[in-house]
Design an enzyme around this catalytic site. Structure first.
Site, PDB file in Angstrom:
ATOM      1  CB  SER A 133      10.353  55.169  13.321  1.00 12.71           C
ATOM      2  OG  SER A 133       9.445  56.245  13.184  1.00 12.71           O
ATOM      3  CB  THR A 163      -8.236  50.598  16.775  1.00 16.45           C
ATOM      4  OG1 THR A 163      -9.265  50.157  17.665  1.00 16.45           O
ATOM      5  CG2 THR A 163      -8.673  50.376  15.334  1.00 16.45           C
ATOM      6  CB  CYS A 198      17.478  72.111  21.551  1.00 19.37           C
ATOM      7  SG  CYS A 198      18.641  72.666  22.761  1.00 19.37           S
TER       8      CYS A 198
HETATM    9  C1  LIG Z   1      13.644  59.396  15.135  1.00 17.82           C
HETATM   10  C2  LIG Z   1      14.311  58.418  16.022  1.00 17.82           C
HETATM   11  C3  LIG Z   1      13.606  57.774  17.043  1.00 17.82           C
HETATM   12  C4  LIG Z   1      12.189  58.113  17.381  1.00 17.82           C
HETATM   13  O1  LIG Z   1      11.278  57.653  16.418  1.00 17.82           O
HETATM   14  P1  LIG Z   1       9.820  58.341  16.406  1.00 17.82           P
HETATM   15  O2  LIG Z   1       9.032  57.480  15.476  1.00 17.82           O
HETATM   16  O3  LIG Z   1      10.029  59.721  15.880  1.00 17.82           O
HETATM   17  O4  LIG Z   1       9.317  58.323  17.800  1.00 17.82           O
HETATM   18  C5  LIG Z   1      14.266  56.837  17.814  1.00 17.82           C
HETATM   19  N1  LIG Z   1      15.547  56.543  17.585  1.00 17.82           N
HETATM   20  C6  LIG Z   1      16.261  57.119  16.602  1.00 17.82           C
HETATM   21  C7  LIG Z   1      17.667  56.714  16.386  1.00 17.82           C
HETATM   22  C8  LIG Z   1      15.662  58.085  15.798  1.00 17.82           C
HETATM   23  O5  LIG Z   1      16.384  58.660  14.834  1.00 17.82           O
END
Ligand SMILES: *Cc1c(COP(=O)(O)O)cnc(C)c1O
Length: 392
Positions: free
Chosen positions: A198, A236, A324
């Site tokens: 991400s 898209t 939380c």
């Molecule tokens: C932040 C996080 C996610 C989620 O990613 P997003 O792009 O915010 O949905 C999943 N797994 C871990 C370990 C994270 O730290």
């Protein structure tokens, strides 16, 4: 005074280079990459280039990278897609310390009749590969093990885990959202079949992620619609997000040889100072097998939430580690799985360092933290009891 941001595990500031890379695709190069005319082909090329760069950084091939709307979507896709692609297999293995993106996807599958094994962890948050070996079955559709935990930073022995899933011929998914851009990641060395990342955790924008899918891994689509991402993820493309994610990862990987040891030193110094200067504290997570920027400490006799609010009033931003969502003061499932008593789990705080943090931030934090803890303890009936009993 500027804010003191110590919550880089929650999200990071977009790197100026990522922002600069994104801007043209929000302005002049706005065209739909699926269109056939010249300017659209320029946009398509930018996506392809970003895909190649991201693939290179985790030792994958470009055609194994699929862009998603978040890390959460990538996690959900890996699990739901794997079971949908292997209808005869009704068993899933994961761990008790997954991010909710995996944990709640597994709970949803459990409600649909799947059998889910949640591997336990030891006091440091480590999975024992022998437990995985015992849990693997012929009808195991997928194994999902988080690479590095977002709350306590513990890094799992994925090479050993990957060797076991490879031997059993079971696809291995890993949530590497906290790892990519922070520690070296190699999908071949670790025998990983699927991997979630991400952008906003490594100085890219929010709302863009990717799932790596090793060639030949059975995986059904989660979203149906257009033929984007070679027909496997409709919708898209978030072009600016994709380009920004690649630019951010290019910087993070280039800077890693310098940043990883620098941030690790900040982590180790803060942990040592808290333990030395604040009594009745306990560090959480593995002492060495942990993310460079992650500090997680329990403060006895204190609610982590109260301490957070105290820090917030002084413009210092950290986290209890667990989002939380319910608003209820429920202890972290990660700390509970590590065997912490309720009191210590509720008193945990996570400080996560990133590229903008310096040694001076630690001095500033300690100047705020020490009196805040003292003030909260002075108001705590638990602490009062403890002092009166004269316990050690
Ligand atoms: C932040 C996080 C996610 C989620 O990613 P997003 O792009 O915010 O949905 C999943 N797994 C871990 C370990 C994270 O730290």
């Amino acid at each position: 005074m500027d804010a003191l941001y110590l919550d880089n595990a929650a999200t990071t500031r977009v790197h100026p280079k990522a922002l600069a890379a994104m801007m043209p695709f929000l302005e002049g190069n706005f065209h739909n990459p699926s269109s056939v005319y010249g300017p659209a082909r320029v946009v398509r090329q930018a996506i392809d280039e970003a895909r190649s760069q991201i693939a290179g950084h985790i030792n994958a091939r470009p055609e194994e990278i699929f862009f998603t709307g978040s890390g959460t979507e990538a996690d959900n896709w890996a699990l739901h897609g794997a079971v949908a692609a292997s209808p005869a297999k009704r068993h899933i293995i994961t761990t008790a310390i997954e991010h909710h993106g995996v944990l709640y996807a597994c709970r949803a599958l459990e409600k649909r009749g799947f059998d889910v094994t949640y591997l336990p962890v030891d006091a440091d948050g480590l999975v024992n590969p022998a437990d995985l070996a015992d849990a693997l079955r012929p009808d195991t559709a997928v194994v999902s093990v988080i690479m590095a935990n977002n709350e306590v930073g513990t890094i799992q022995p994925l090479a050993e885990i990957g060797a076991l899933t490879r031997k059993n011929n079971t696809p291995l998914h890993t949530d590497a959202v906290q790892s990519v851009g922070h520690i070296p990641v190699d999908v071949d060395a670790l025998d990983i079949d699927m991997l979630a990342l991400s952008a906003h955790k490594f100085y890219g924008p929010n709302g863009i992620g990717a799932l790596y899918v090793r060639k030949g891994t059975p995986l059904a689509p989660l979203l149906h619609g257009g033929a984007q991402e070679r027909g496997r993820r409709a919708g898209t493309e978030n072009v600016a997000g994709i380009v920004g994610m690649a630019a951010a990862l290019n910087v993070a990987v280039a800077e890693m040889p310098r940043e990883q040891p620098r941030v690790t030193a900040l982590r180790d110094r803060l942990m040592a100072e808290i333990l030395e200067k604040i009594p009745h504290t306990k560090p959480n997570g593995h002492p060495t097998r942990r993310l460079p920027g992650n500090v997680n400490i329990s403060f006895r006799f204190i609610e982590g939430e109260s301490l957070l609010l105290h820090l917030d009033m002084q413009k210092c931003y950290a986290s209890t580690g667990s989002a939380c969502s319910s608003g209820a003061l429920e202890p972290s499932h990660v700390l509970m799985a590590m065997g912490l008593p309720h009191g210590l789990a509720n008193g945990a705080l996570r400080f996560s360092f990133g590229r903008d943090n310096t040694e001076a931030d630690i001095d500033r934090l300690m100047a705020i933290l020490v009196p805040s803890v003292e003030r909260l303890r002075a108001m705590s009936p638990l602490y009062d009891d403890f002092v009166k009993k004269g316990e050690k």
